[in-house]
Scaffold this active site. Structure first.
Site, PDB file in Angstrom:
ATOM      1  CG  HIS A 181      -0.208   0.169   2.684  1.00 16.89           C
ATOM      2  ND1 HIS A 181      -0.123  -1.125   3.284  1.00 16.89           N
ATOM      3  CD2 HIS A 181       0.145   1.052   3.574  1.00 16.89           C
ATOM      4  CE1 HIS A 181       0.615  -0.853   4.204  1.00 16.89           C
ATOM      5  NE2 HIS A 181       0.511   0.608   4.441  1.00 16.89           N
TER       6      HIS A 181
ATOM      7  CE1 TYR B  40       0.617   4.250  11.125  1.00 16.57           C
ATOM      8  CE2 TYR B  40      -0.006   5.162   8.920  1.00 16.57           C
ATOM      9  CZ  TYR B  40      -0.015   4.369   9.846  1.00 16.57           C
ATOM     10  OH  TYR B  40      -0.922   3.017   9.725  1.00 16.57           O
TER      11      TYR B  40
ATOM     12  N   PRO C 176     -42.913 -23.749 -14.889  1.00 21.10           N
ATOM     13  CG  PRO C 176     -43.125 -25.546 -16.281  1.00 21.10           C
ATOM     14  CD  PRO C 176     -43.354 -23.977 -16.060  1.00 21.10           C
TER      15      PRO C 176
ATOM     16  CB  THR D 110     -38.185 -23.576 -18.221  1.00 18.71           C
ATOM     17  OG1 THR D 110     -38.663 -22.707 -16.869  1.00 18.71           O
ATOM     18  CG2 THR D 110     -39.199 -24.766 -17.773  1.00 18.71           C
TER      19      THR D 110
END
EC number: 2.7.7.-
Length: 360
Positions: free
Chosen positions: A60, A100, A230, A233
């Site tokens: 990152h 940081y 049904p 299908t």
């Protein structure tokens, strides 16, 4: 979405900007130059970029940007570089942000001259500073400024505020999703297009054109489609092949609702278990839903049609009151399948031996 904070348009205004590009292997020097060029109008003075590695090995990128005039943007993708989207923060303490960024970099690049800010504890002794216990607001502000992903954000909260994490996790997960939203990938339809083999294709085509394929006035209201017939299908495959959609089977889960979808699909969900059925069938706008593990929110900013798929044994219309059925019929095109109908073309028959002999 339902909250006032989520309805506010994105806005960033600060001369000190802290950017975090999660899962970004970009070269810091190249990233610096690209970001520098983006902010020329605000007279950039300093930029620092550092590449770091997550515990899982993915990379990152952090960047600290300082400009003479405050950067003012309302486009959350303004700082996107080469397809990578950053988390954009105001660097309230540039000294701490810079420290940081430089703690464990794999690669670093700087341009310009760093402009330090005075410490908020200026004039106090070291012992006074050490004795001061940070408030929860300060802890959360620090976590928000320095976390680079949802996982890191939640992990830092668990470490710094264990009691709050254990009792309010769903709220922290909500804020994590807001801070680090999923970037929508370009839609690739996994369902191949199919040509229905129906007795009345015209009625389906007449519904498709205005409701799916044609753009319409935002004030206009779409119409839904109900298909009952049904199993096996091809109903689901055909419905899912039409474009970007929200798909629900077994239950309606609003937590992953996509506003960019063109239409919704309700597949094999009994009528009595379909919440907000009127809003979905009626293609309504701006209605409130209540996700199971989240806050109430407003969805469907524009009218969207819903395709409802049901087998004959769970026909919605058999479960409705006369009033409900009247609403349903007024807002839906209803297609009841006939015996032998399919939502895909029958396979082509192989050439006969006679055809082979003629060609030879």
């Amino acid at each position: 979405m339902a909250s006032s904070s989520s309805n506010r348009q994105f806005s960033h205004r600060n001369a000190n900007t802290f950017l975090t590009y999660p899962k970004c292997p970009e070269n810091p020097e190249i990233a610096c130059q690209m970001i520098w060029e983006l902010v020329v109008r605000w007279i950039p003075k300093y930029i620092l970029c550092a590449r770091e590695a997550h515990k899982d090995g993915s990379l990152h990128l952090h960047a600290l940007l300082q400009t003479e005039k405050p950067v003012r943007i309302s486009d959350s993708r303004f700082f996107d570089i080469n397809g990578f989207h950053p988390n954009i923060q105001s660097a309230k303490s540039v000294n701490r942000v810079r420290d940081y960024i430089l703690k464990e970099p794999l690669a670093v690049f700087e341009r310009g001259t760093f402009i330090p800010r005075k410490s908020p504890f200026l004039g106090k002794s070291d012992s006074e500073v050490k004795e001061k216990k940070p408030s929860k607001d300060e802890i959360m502000r620090d976590i928000i400024s320095h976390s680079t992903s949802k996982e890191e954000y939640l992990s830092m909260i668990q470490k710094e505020l264990p009691f709050d994490w254990s009792t309010k996790l769903q709220y922290f997960e909500y804020s994590a999703n807001k801070l680090f939203p999923e970037i929508q990938e370009e839609f690739t339809n996994p369902h191949p297009p199919s040509s229905p083999d129906l007795l009345c294709n015209e009625s389906i085509n007449d519904w498709l054109q205005p409701n799916i394929f044609q753009s319409s006035d935002e004030r206009s209201r779409k119409q839904s489609l109900y298909i009952v017939g049904p199993t096996r299908t091809g109903k689901s495959t055909w419905a899912r092949s039409l474009g970007v959609h929200n798909y629900w089977q077994n239950n309606v889960d609003w937590s992953s609702y996509n506003e960019d979808a063109i239409y919704n699909i309700v597949d094999d969900i009994p009528f009595k278990f379909c919440p907000c059925w009127k809003q979905l069938v009626g293609c309504q706008r701006d209605f409130i839903v209540n996700p199971k593990y989240g806050k109430k929110k407003k969805v469907q900013k524009k009218s969207k049609p819903t395709i409802i798929l049901a087998n004959s044994d769970e026909d919605w219309m058999k479960e409705m009151t006369p009033g409900q059925l009247e609403y349903f019929e007024a807002n839906c095109i209803i297609y009841i399948m006939s015996p032998g109908e399919k939502w895909y073309s029958p396979p082509e028959l192989p050439p006969t031996e006679a055809v082979h002999s003629d060609r030879s």
